[in-house]
Scaffold this motif. Structure first.
Motif: not given
Length: 349
Positions: A114-118, A159-161, A166-167, A213-215
């Motif tokens: 299970l991958a759970v990225p933050t 997370a930091p901007e 980077s994504g 950059r929102d939900l």
């Protein structure tokens, strides 16, 4: 008869706010009674406690919590020998090193992962490879695709901007990667999987339609990065997600005195490569302007000399991997771009 290939894709996918708090529910639904949790070293303890509380609430036994400081093959093998045998599933929580070690550990142990990225800094969330060091050298090792991908969009938004940027850099790279793939077909007959290429392109354009950059924007970026991992699984190749822009980044990892975040390197390389390819430049430039990507680079600019050395090295990184850098000597063109292109010029010293 056509060759058969089994494509493995995640069965469990959640991309929404507060998904962390339902981790126990997700584990229980799939009969994961005992789990091994790998966590990025120095991850905010409030995030970790939400996951452990979610497991406890549903009476999922946490066999062990392991803080991952080293993203190495050797660390994964050591964990396989002493930590994995009793687990029903392996959970990776946090950033790249923890996720890559957890993914490779699950591959060795043949257990669901299970991958759970933050944060959403690259497409490694759902790729069929783990980026690990082997005897200190970075390698991409074949791994099992995640059984589940759980992206808590509220956590990732916090997370930091620079990780968001980077994504974005890694997602726009798919445009130049697919263009290189098609160049390789015309140059030497490299097979192109049309569906994988289409999926890769479509996921990028879905995000570019609303790069905010929102939900909702976080959901779109997370989904796009996940789908690109699936595109690689579909065709059994990194081609839908990785082209000459990734070769440049790999070269920088070797050459640079201070390599930057993968997605930042790849993003700038994608813009540069798009100019060499003669397509997608305006789309990439506009995405970077809209999202503030360029500002992240300008605040910590690259060294021009390192990049010119990386351009020279890049075509030698992978054997039989044809890209625009293979088509001609691109170094003079790049050197001129770094001087004449205002967007690129601001990114280098």
């Amino acid at each position: 008869m056509l060759p058969s290939r089994q494509t493995v894709i995640p069965s469990l996918v959640r991309v929404k706010p507060h998904a962390l708090d339902r981790m126990g529910v997700y584990a229980k639904r799939h009969a994961f009674e005992q789990v091994l949790l790998l966590v990025s070293k120095d991850l905010d303890e409030r995030i970790v406690s939400r996951v452990t509380k979610a497991f406890a609430t549903e009476r999922i036994h946490l066999l062990e919590r392991i803080d991952v400081a080293s993203g190495s093959f050797e660390a994964a093998v050591e964990l396989f020998e002493h930590a994995a045998p009793k687990a029903d599933a392996i959970v990776g929580l946090g950033g790249g090193k923890a996720l890559d070690v957890a993914k490779y550990l699950s591959h060795l142990a043949r257990l669901p992962y299970l991958a759970v990225p933050t944060s959403l800094s690259n497409d490694g969330i759902c790729s069929p490879q783990s980026s690990l060091t082997v005897s200190g050298k970075r390698r991409s090792l074949p791994s099992t695709m995640p059984f589940g991908v759980i992206i808590d969009t509220a956590v990732c938004l916090g997370a930091p901007e620079v990780l968001w940027h980077s994504g974005i850099g890694d997602i726009v790279a798919k445009l130049t990667a697919v263009a290189d793939w098609k160049l390789a077909f015309h140059a030497n007959g490299t097979a192109v999987d049309d569906f994988a290429a289409l999926l890769s392109d479509a996921s990028v354009y879905q995000f570019l339609g609303r790069p905010i950059r929102d939900l909702e924007g976080t959901k779109l970026l997370g989904t796009a990065l996940m789908l690109n991992g699936i595109a690689m699984s579909i065709c059994g190749s990194s081609r839908p997600a990785s082209g000459s822009e990734h070769l440049i980044s790999h070269a920088l990892d070797h050459l640079s005195a201070r390599p930057r975040l993968h997605g930042l390197q790849v993003g700038v390389a994608s813009y540069l490569v798009s100019r060499l390819q003669g397509e997608n430049t305006d789309s990439i430039a506009q995405a970077f302007i809209t999202t503030g990507f360029w500002q992240s680079i300008i605040r910590d600019p690259f060294l021009r000399a390192e990049w010119l050395d990386a351009i020279k090295m890049a075509p030698t990184i992978k054997d039989d991997f044809y890209t625009v850098l293979s088509s001609r000597d691109c170094l003079p063109e790049v050197a001129e771009m770094l001087k004449s292109d205002a967007l690129l010029r601001a990114c280098f010293v």
